[in-house]
Every structure is written in C-alpha cells, then in structure tokens.
Motif scaffolding. Structure first.
Motif, PDB file in Angstrom:
ATOM      1  N   ALA A   1      56.879 -20.914   1.762  1.00 40.00           N
ATOM      2  CA  ALA A   1      57.573 -21.783   2.722  1.00 40.00           C
ATOM      3  C   ALA A   1      57.876 -21.043   4.014  1.00 40.00           C
ATOM      4  CB  ALA A   1      58.859 -22.324   2.098  1.00 40.00           C
ATOM      5  N   SER A   2      58.381 -19.827   3.892  1.00 40.25           N
ATOM      6  CA  SER A   2      58.702 -19.044   5.089  1.00 40.25           C
ATOM      7  C   SER A   2      57.449 -18.685   5.872  1.00 40.25           C
ATOM      8  CB  SER A   2      59.455 -17.772   4.691  1.00 40.25           C
ATOM      9  OG  SER A   2      60.679 -18.074   4.062  1.00 40.25           O
ATOM     10  N   ALA A   3      56.401 -18.273   5.166  1.00 39.84           N
ATOM     11  CA  ALA A   3      55.159 -17.874   5.835  1.00 39.84           C
ATOM     12  C   ALA A   3      54.519 -19.050   6.552  1.00 39.84           C
ATOM     13  CB  ALA A   3      54.191 -17.285   4.814  1.00 39.84           C
ATOM     14  N   VAL A   4      54.532 -20.225   5.938  1.00 40.57           N
ATOM     15  CA  VAL A   4      53.926 -21.397   6.561  1.00 40.57           C
ATOM     16  C   VAL A   4      54.689 -21.779   7.834  1.00 40.57           C
ATOM     17  CG1 VAL A   4      53.554 -23.886   6.274  1.00 40.57           C
ATOM     18  CG2 VAL A   4      52.894 -22.298   4.456  1.00 40.57           C
ATOM     19  N   LEU A   5      56.016 -21.712   7.781  1.00 42.96           N
ATOM     20  CA  LEU A   5      56.814 -22.054   8.945  1.00 42.96           C
ATOM     21  C   LEU A   5      56.533 -21.092  10.104  1.00 42.96           C
ATOM     22  CD1 LEU A   5      59.006 -23.748  10.269  1.00 42.96           C
ATOM     23  CD2 LEU A   5      60.716 -22.272   9.188  1.00 42.96           C
ATOM     24  N   CYS A   6      56.527 -19.793   9.804  1.00 47.20           N
ATOM     25  CA  CYS A   6      56.279 -18.795  10.853  1.00 47.20           C
ATOM     26  C   CYS A   6      54.864 -18.930  11.418  1.00 47.20           C
ATOM     27  CB  CYS A   6      56.484 -17.390  10.297  1.00 47.20           C
ATOM     28  SG  CYS A   6      58.192 -16.996   9.852  1.00 47.20           S
ATOM     29  N   THR A   7      53.885 -19.129  10.546  1.00 48.31           N
ATOM     30  CA  THR A   7      52.496 -19.248  11.007  1.00 48.31           C
ATOM     31  C   THR A   7      52.311 -20.485  11.867  1.00 48.31           C
ATOM     32  OG1 THR A   7      51.781 -18.169   8.959  1.00 48.31           O
ATOM     33  CG2 THR A   7      50.090 -19.285  10.256  1.00 48.31           C
ATOM     34  N   SER A   8      52.971 -21.563  11.516  1.00 51.94           N
ATOM     35  CA  SER A   8      52.883 -22.781  12.313  1.00 51.94           C
ATOM     36  C   SER A   8      53.423 -22.554  13.719  1.00 51.94           C
ATOM     37  CB  SER A   8      53.645 -23.914  11.627  1.00 51.94           C
ATOM     38  OG  SER A   8      53.597 -25.098  12.393  1.00 51.94           O
ATOM     39  N   GLU A   9      54.549 -21.837  13.820  1.00 49.21           N
ATOM     40  CA  GLU A   9      55.121 -21.540  15.133  1.00 49.21           C
ATOM     41  C   GLU A   9      54.152 -20.719  15.979  1.00 49.21           C
ATOM     42  OE1 GLU A   9      57.752 -22.688  16.419  1.00 49.21           O
ATOM     43  OE2 GLU A   9      58.906 -23.481  14.726  1.00 49.21           O
ATOM     44  N   LEU A  10      53.584 -19.669  15.387  1.00 51.18           N
ATOM     45  CA  LEU A  10      52.690 -18.786  16.136  1.00 51.18           C
ATOM     46  C   LEU A  10      51.399 -19.501  16.520  1.00 51.18           C
ATOM     47  CD1 LEU A  10      53.121 -15.373  14.287  1.00 51.18           C
ATOM     48  CD2 LEU A  10      54.222 -16.184  16.373  1.00 51.18           C
ATOM     49  N   THR A  11      50.876 -20.319  15.626  1.00 52.02           N
ATOM     50  CA  THR A  11      49.653 -21.056  15.942  1.00 52.02           C
ATOM     51  C   THR A  11      49.891 -22.028  17.089  1.00 52.02           C
ATOM     52  OG1 THR A  11      48.977 -20.898  13.621  1.00 52.02           O
ATOM     53  CG2 THR A  11      47.837 -22.510  14.995  1.00 52.02           C
ATOM     54  N   THR A  12      51.003 -22.727  17.039  1.00 50.50           N
ATOM     55  CA  THR A  12      51.336 -23.658  18.113  1.00 50.50           C
ATOM     56  C   THR A  12      51.429 -22.926  19.444  1.00 50.50           C
ATOM     57  OG1 THR A  12      52.544 -25.073  16.571  1.00 50.50           O
ATOM     58  CG2 THR A  12      53.001 -25.365  18.916  1.00 50.50           C
ATOM     59  N   ASN A  13      52.102 -21.783  19.449  1.00 45.64           N
ATOM     60  CA  ASN A  13      52.249 -21.007  20.677  1.00 45.64           C
ATOM     61  C   ASN A  13      50.892 -20.544  21.201  1.00 45.64           C
ATOM     62  OD1 ASN A  13      54.241 -19.449  22.522  1.00 45.64           O
ATOM     63  ND2 ASN A  13      52.721 -17.934  21.898  1.00 45.64           N
TER      64      ASN A  13
ATOM     65  N   GLY B   1      66.205  -2.903  15.591  1.00 48.03           N
ATOM     66  CA  GLY B   1      67.227  -3.346  16.532  1.00 48.03           C
ATOM     67  C   GLY B   1      67.113  -4.836  16.741  1.00 48.03           C
ATOM     68  N   SER B   2      68.091  -5.404  17.432  1.00 45.96           N
ATOM     69  CA  SER B   2      68.111  -6.848  17.607  1.00 45.96           C
ATOM     70  C   SER B   2      67.495  -7.227  18.936  1.00 45.96           C
ATOM     71  CB  SER B   2      69.557  -7.361  17.546  1.00 45.96           C
ATOM     72  OG  SER B   2      70.320  -6.778  18.567  1.00 45.96           O
ATOM     73  N   LEU B   3      66.934  -8.418  18.970  1.00 46.15           N
ATOM     74  CA  LEU B   3      66.360  -8.953  20.192  1.00 46.15           C
ATOM     75  C   LEU B   3      66.887 -10.366  20.365  1.00 46.15           C
ATOM     76  CD1 LEU B   3      62.659  -7.794  19.800  1.00 46.15           C
ATOM     77  CD2 LEU B   3      64.253  -6.995  21.518  1.00 46.15           C
ATOM     78  N   SER B   4      67.286 -10.685  21.575  1.00 47.02           N
ATOM     79  CA  SER B   4      67.799 -12.024  21.823  1.00 47.02           C
ATOM     80  C   SER B   4      66.664 -12.947  22.208  1.00 47.02           C
ATOM     81  CB  SER B   4      68.837 -11.976  22.950  1.00 47.02           C
ATOM     82  OG  SER B   4      68.242 -11.513  24.133  1.00 47.02           O
ATOM     83  N   SER B   5      66.841 -14.224  21.911  1.00 45.03           N
ATOM     84  CA  SER B   5      65.796 -15.201  22.222  1.00 45.03           C
ATOM     85  C   SER B   5      66.431 -16.528  22.548  1.00 45.03           C
ATOM     86  CB  SER B   5      64.850 -15.352  21.029  1.00 45.03           C
ATOM     87  OG  SER B   5      63.976 -16.428  21.236  1.00 45.03           O
ATOM     88  N   ARG B   6      65.942 -17.196  23.597  1.00 44.53           N
ATOM     89  CA  ARG B   6      66.406 -18.546  23.866  1.00 44.53           C
ATOM     90  C   ARG B   6      65.733 -19.539  22.941  1.00 44.53           C
ATOM     91  NH1 ARG B   6      69.284 -18.417  28.434  1.00 44.53           N
ATOM     92  NH2 ARG B   6      68.926 -16.709  29.863  1.00 44.53           N
ATOM     93  N   GLY B   7      64.461 -19.341  22.661  1.00 45.63           N
ATOM     94  CA  GLY B   7      63.729 -20.269  21.801  1.00 45.63           C
ATOM     95  C   GLY B   7      64.031 -20.009  20.342  1.00 45.63           C
ATOM     96  N   ARG B   8      64.073 -21.088  19.561  1.00 49.95           N
ATOM     97  CA  ARG B   8      64.347 -20.924  18.138  1.00 49.95           C
ATOM     98  C   ARG B   8      63.110 -20.557  17.347  1.00 49.95           C
ATOM     99  NH1 ARG B   8      67.041 -26.292  16.402  1.00 49.95           N
ATOM    100  NH2 ARG B   8      65.652 -27.137  17.987  1.00 49.95           N
ATOM    101  N   GLY B   9      61.893 -20.720  17.944  1.00 51.80           N
ATOM    102  CA  GLY B   9      60.667 -20.404  17.229  1.00 51.80           C
ATOM    103  C   GLY B   9      60.607 -18.954  16.819  1.00 51.80           C
ATOM    104  N   LEU B  10      60.787 -18.049  17.784  1.00 47.96           N
ATOM    105  CA  LEU B  10      60.777 -16.630  17.458  1.00 47.96           C
ATOM    106  C   LEU B  10      62.031 -16.234  16.694  1.00 47.96           C
ATOM    107  CD1 LEU B  10      59.252 -14.975  20.633  1.00 47.96           C
ATOM    108  CD2 LEU B  10      58.200 -15.369  18.419  1.00 47.96           C
ATOM    109  N   GLY B  11      63.122 -16.965  16.915  1.00 44.23           N
ATOM    110  CA  GLY B  11      64.318 -16.689  16.122  1.00 44.23           C
ATOM    111  C   GLY B  11      64.066 -16.900  14.643  1.00 44.23           C
ATOM    112  N   LEU B  12      63.281 -17.933  14.309  1.00 44.69           N
ATOM    113  CA  LEU B  12      62.927 -18.168  12.910  1.00 44.69           C
ATOM    114  C   LEU B  12      62.092 -17.022  12.357  1.00 44.69           C
ATOM    115  CD1 LEU B  12      62.008 -21.964  13.028  1.00 44.69           C
ATOM    116  CD2 LEU B  12      63.973 -20.941  11.887  1.00 44.69           C
ATOM    117  N   ILE B  13      61.138 -16.540  13.151  1.00 47.55           N
ATOM    118  CA  ILE B  13      60.280 -15.449  12.692  1.00 47.55           C
ATOM    119  C   ILE B  13      61.104 -14.177  12.496  1.00 47.55           C
ATOM    120  CG2 ILE B  13      58.310 -14.001  13.335  1.00 47.55           C
ATOM    121  CD1 ILE B  13      57.215 -16.484  14.797  1.00 47.55           C
TER     122      ILE B  13
END
Length: 715
Positions: A617-629, A670-682
């Motif tokens: 489930a986690s891998a599919v969600l992350c892959t979908s975000e990256l493919t869309t991008n 370390g932490s990285l900030s992000s405005r978009g939730r797509g990379l936040g999920l990854i």
C-alpha cells in the motif's frame, strides 16, 4: 482623573459589547470594573467628554487606547487588546507604568504619551516595533492627541495605532527576495524563489510564474493545499506549455507589458484547466520584460480582493527584480548548459548489472550547479568476467577539466581491457597525464584516481590509489550486531603525471557489505580538517538505514555538515547482496491513464512476490505520486523499476525530460520541509529517497526496509 461635570449613570451612553470566543469584550470589562479606586473615580461621575472618548475607543475597529490622569490609567478596545497579547486583561484600568512594566520607560513609548499629556500638542510617530508578550513582533504607526474634559483641561491622551506589520513584513520579504534571486542561477531556481516569495508574502491561493520559450510560453504554478507541489525545492519544477492565447492573463500581460488587476470576478473562467483556477475571483498579473525575455507572474485569491496602490507598487517592484533575475538565469543557462551536458555525457549512462552485486553512482556539480568539472566514475566488465570500478578527480571547474577527465576515463577503459591489474593501469594513466601536461606546456594538471578490480566469485577487490582518498567499507551487522564502517587501507600513491609507483591492497566484500568510492569534494569543508569530514562520512555510512548502494550514494552527499566547497562531488558504491533480488520494469506512456496502470502493475507484481500488504500500500502510493510528477514534468514516457530483496524494496521512476541542477536528497539524516503533500507522503512512508540526474533526464527513487517481514527474495 474624575470629571467635574457630575454626569449621572443614566446620561452615560451604552458601551458597545462585542464578545469574542473565549473572552469578554473590553466594553464588558470596562462596564464591570470598579473605577472608584482609580483617578477616574466612579463611572457614574465621569466627565461627559471623558465618557464620550471612552465610548469612541471601545466602538472603534482600529486599535485604540486612552490614558487618563497623571498616572495614565489605561483603557483600550479589543483591537488594542490583540496587540498587547497576554498583558490583557490585567492591563485594563491600571496605571500604564504598571501595566506595561519595562516597556513603558523604553525609548519612544511612554515618554511620547507623557509629552503629549504635558504639552497638549498632537504627535504622529514614525513606525515603531512593539514586542510585548506576543510570539511575533508587531509593527505600527501611532498618533497621539490630548483628550480634553468639558472644562477644556487636558484629562488624558488618546492613542490610535495603525498596524503596519503586514506592509513591513512584505518589505522585508522583498529584501529577502532580492538576496535569494542573486543566488538563482537557472530559470528553475528563479521559479522556485518567485513562487515561494509570492506564497509567503501575499498568502495567496494561486500563483504562476511564466517565461517565453522561443515561440511560446511555459509556466509553473503553486496552489494552496494542492497534493503535488509543482515548485517543490527538492524536485525540478513542473513546467507546462501555455497556449498561444491572450485570454490567458500571463500571456496577455507578457505581450502587452501592462499589468492587470481584477478585484472581483472570474478572471480565469475561459481558460481554467482545473477546479483551482475556476475558483479564483481576484487576480493580479504583472509583466516581466527585459531586452531578451518576456514573461509574467500572477497571484490570485478565491475571495474578492481590493488591490491597493501600495500593494500594486510592491508587486511591480518585485516583478522588476524577477525579470532581471530571469534574464541573468537565461544567459547563464545558455553559457553553461553545454558544459554541463558535456560533463554528464562523459559519465556512463548505465552501470553493469550483476547477479550478486548491486552498483549505484551519483555526480553533483560544484556550487554553481552548471559548470563543467573533472570528477568522474566508471564501472565496466572485464574480459575475464571481473568488474572494474574507478573514481577520479581532475582539478579544475571548466571545460578543460572536463576534457582531460574524458581523456583519462577513455584511456583507463582501454588500458583495463588490455591489462586490468591496477599498477599497470595507473602506470599507463601516469604516462598519459604527463604527456598531456607536456603538450599543453602546463605542469599543473592534477589528477587523482582510485581503481579496483572486483572478482565476483569471492567478492575480493584489489585496489590501488593515485593520491585519492581511501574508500569507505560498510560491514553488515552479523548475528544481530549493528553495522560498522571504516576506511579501506589502500597503500598511498602519488597523483598521476608525477612518475610514481603504486602498490595494491585487498578487501573482501562479505554478503551485505558495501564499498563506497568518493571524491574529496564529499568530505572537504571550509575551515575544517579533512579528517573531520572522513570521520563524519564513516559514521554516516555505519548509521545508514541499509547498505543499498543507491541509498549510500544519496546519504554520502549530505553526510558531512558545514558549507561545501566549490568542488564537484562523485560517489560510486558496490554492494554484495545477501541474496539475489527480484526486479521488473514498466515503461509508462505520457497519458492520463499512466499512474493508474502503474498502480495496478505494481500491486500485482508485489503480491506475486509475497510482499506484506502494508508495504504494498505504501509503495503503490509513493510510486503513483512520483509517476504523476514525472509525466506532468517531462511530457515524455517514464520508466518505473522495482528491485526487491530480503531487506528492502527499491522503486525508481525515471523520465527523459530536461532537468535543472542536481537536487540533494533526503536520507533520514535530517528533516526537509515541503509545501506539497506528495513528497511529504514519500518522506513519511519511505526509509530514504533521492533524486539522481542522468544524461537524458532524472530519476527519483525511494527505499522501504522490510525488516524481515517478507519471504520475497529469490533463492
């Protein structure tokens, strides 16, 4: 201070009451306060002029306060209560010196009120900064005037505050915009800076940055609350072509050179591409015009918005700064883009694939992100089945350094394919570098190399170094012990071109072990000893989430703290796998159904390999975000690759679009900030992730550790 008119309570006007959630209004507090213990005296005996002034203060939406008598008894309204924060409500009805404490005698605060009280003359202050007990400082302009009672005697001082915090913040942000644009080298960099500035400074719902691209315009936008941030700082911006149509505000103002301000309406109704744009009611569009560039930036709100003159002037000033920065970036890209392409084209496009060994590499340019450099890596099969691995560094940051690098790399391959033993290869390279220096009458050619030959049969690597930093060896933990890391003991040798002699050292990779070759730009930091950087890299390798070579290459680029030098960075890692991995690849067409087909394919493949459902489930969600991008950005087919072994799942998504500068990656260090939730999920779902450039595009990948919960590895 009691009035002398003897006004009865029946004559007093009713005080307005505007209760706020969680607290009574100031009007209610004034009505409930026993004023007999103050200089004002009982409320039913207040002077009529004094009572009218209090009514005016409490009814005003502007921050207002009034102080009465020689001890400056304080009364204020709800807006002023917001300014003084937690000093309210205790400050109400108290002498100002007690209410404000150390703030009252500070320069420009209480003394101003006391002077107006004594002189009776009004005073308009310049902007001041108010820091009471708020988490943020407030900026305001204050006007003070004397309050007269019915007899004409000065009874107190009325203060009206105009809060200028937003204007001041915007001016400060304009200064920060100038500084950040000075370091923006590419159009991608300018886009990120501009959209970040517009979002932070104007709190917009929608903003766009557009530039001409030959015969057409391309744009990138940022939307409040959108899942995928099209201008995230860690990925290349998602550029889209704008139709050749003046109904698009960026196109219209870019061509006309005249700004447009719509306070209320449907400015994007005829050209909206999604629900976000259809909801925009107020829109400002500013042209970006220089002798060699045309473009625009727009900001929009989902509610009506009056574009005041000060805001228009601020946006116009920002647009001029952005236009100049975009023109500089375009010139820079034209001058240095060829050098960067030359640099990357000299590196191998694909690394060898072995049954029990995994290989990954990474190259990052120096500070400017585009100049050619001399770092290089290579890995290739030898005639006898062994694997040659090499990492080198030619001093310099120009096309000449890249040209020498290309010659050295080509010569090394030729020498290794003929006589692969390290001393013989380095001796041949030494003669080449010496010849190049003599030919150019330049004795300053400085080349370092570490070269090794890996025997896949037993994992033994024979290494030799020509003035290069020693590799890092990460040993996998045995019997539950944590991993360890150390520098490989390679006999030191002279840099190439000096006529040296080289000896070899050996190291054996056990299953789970990884060796990492790197250039000195990885560990050098200004003002710090080289050993500090080496120690930090070794410690980071030992603490890495896994020994996967792609993960280690990503980790290494951010392992050493402190500002990097101008040098390039190259790293090559080889892991001896515990077991063989399973892998598969899917090529995705650039159409809207691509992400959906990837999800179905990935789910089916991972289930067939018995991967646990939560990981799937986690891998599919992350892959979908990256493919869309990838599909949004490049507009070209993308390639999704999966690699699974007993320890981890690795997924990568590659496109062939033109990318900007190399982006440092996230590896859990370390932490990285992000405005978009797509990379936040990854970030949330993966153990590490990163972006790797290539000659023809870029690859984004993530790794998920299985922690012994899968039976998926091949035997």
């Amino acid at each position: 201070m009691a009035g002398t008119g003897g006004v009865s309570s029946s004559m007093l006007p009713a005080l307005p009451s505007q209760p706020r959630p969680g607290r009574p209004s100031c009007a209610d507090l004034v009505a409930a306060t026993d004023w007999s213990a103050t200089r004002l005296g009982r409320r039913d005996r207040w002077d009529q002029a004094v009572a009218a002034t209090v009514e005016l203060v409490l009814a005003s939406p502007m921050p207002m306060a009034v102080t009465f008598g020689d001890d400056f008894v304080l009364i204020y309204n709800d807006a002023y209560a917001d300014l003084i924060g937690t000093l309210h409500p205790a400050a109400l009805g108290r002498p100002a010196a007690e209410a404000f404490g150390d703030l009252w005698p500070s320069p420009g605060f209480g003394a101003v009120v006391e002077e107006v009280y004594r002189s009776g003359q009004p005073l308009l202050e310049a902007e001041t900064q108010l820091t009471v007990s708020r988490t943020e400082e407030a900026f305001l302009t204050r006007a003070h005037s004397a309050v007269k009672d019915s007899s004409g005697t000065t009874a107190g001082v009325l203060t009206v505050a105009a809060v200028t915090t937003q204007v001041t913040r915007r001016l400060q942000n304009l200064g920060e915009l100038t500084a950040r644009l000075a370091g923006a080298l590419t159009i991608d960099d300018v886009a990120r800076v501009v959209l970040g500035y517009l979002t932070d400074s104007f709190d917009v719902d929608h903003c766009v940055f557009a530039v001409d691209d030959g015969t057409a315009f391309r744009s990138v936008r940022r939307i409040r609350g959108e899942v995928i941030d099209e201008a995230d700082e860690r990925l290349p911006p998602v550029w889209k072509r704008l139709p050749d149509d003046d109904r698009f505000p960026p196109v219209a103002v870019a061509r006309s050179g005249r700004p447009s301000f719509v306070p209320d309406g449907e400015p994007l109704r005829d050209v909206a591409t999604d629900r976000h744009e259809r909801r925009i009611r107020a829109l400002a569009a500013l042209p970006l015009r220089t002798p060699s560039l045309a473009g625009a930036m727009t900001i929009g709100y989902r509610v009506a918005h009056t574009w005041l003159p000060a805001e228009r002037a601020l946006l116009s000033a920002a647009a001029q700064l952005v236009a100049q920065a975009a023109e500089r970036a375009r010139r820079f890209e034209a001058q240095h883009g060829t050098a960067q392409l030359l640099q990357r084209s000299m590196l191998p496009e694909h690394l060898p694939e072995l049954e029990h060994f995994r290989i990954a590499a990474r190259y990052a340019p120096g500070v400017d992100g585009n100049a050619a450099g001399g770092d290089f890596y290579d890995a290739f099969r030898l005639a006898d089945g062994r694997l040659a691995i090499v990492l080198g560094d030619v001093a310099g940051h120009d096309v000449r350094a890249a040209a020498v690098m290309g010659q050295v790399r080509a010569a090394l391959r030729a020498l290794a394919l003929t006589a692969p033993e390290p001393p013989a290869v380095l001796a041949g390279l030494d003669r080449l570098v010496g010849s190049l220096g003599a030919e150019s009458r330049n004795e300053e050619i400085f080349v370092t190399v570490v070269y090794g030959v890996l025997d896949p049969a037993d994992g033994t690597i024979t290494l030799a170094s020509a003035g290069h930093p020693p590799p890092v060896l990460r040993r996998a933990g045995v019997a539950g012990e944590p991993p360890t890391a150390e520098l490989v003991k390679v006999p030191p040798g002279a840099p190439l071109g000096l006529g040296g002699r080289w000896q070899t050292g050996q190291v054996r990779l056990e299953p789970g072990d990884t060796i990492m070759l790197f250039s000195d730009g990885m560990v050098e930091r200004r003002g710090r000893p080289l050993n500090d950087g080496l120690d930090a890299l070794v410690a980071a390798a030992a603490a890495a989430t896994s020994g996967d070579p792609r993960n280690l290459c990503s980790m290494a680029t951010a392992a050493v703290p402190g500002p990097p030098t101008d040098d390039d960075v190259a790293v090559l890692a080889v892991e001896r796998a515990v077991t063989r991995s399973r892998s598969d690849t899917m090529r995705v067409a650039a159409d809207p159904t691509g992400p959906s087909r990837v999800r179905h394919w990935l789910t089916a493949r991972l289930r067939s390999w018995d991967v646990p459902e939560p990981v799937i489930a986690s891998a599919v969600l992350c892959t979908s975000e990256l493919t869309t991008n990838a599909l949004l950005h490049a507009g070209t087919p993308a390639q999704v690759e999966i690699d699974l072994n007993a320890e981890r799942l690795l997924v990568s998504v590659a496109d062939t679009g033109t990318r900007g500068s190399v982006i440092r990656t996230h590896d859990g260090m370390g932490s990285l900030s992000s405005r978009g939730r797509g990379l936040g999920l990854i970030e949330e779902l993966s153990d590490s992730w990163g972006t790797d450039p290539s000659v023809r595009g870029s690859t984004v990948w993530f790794e998920m550790l299985l922690r012994g919960s899968t039976k998926s590895s091949a035997d």
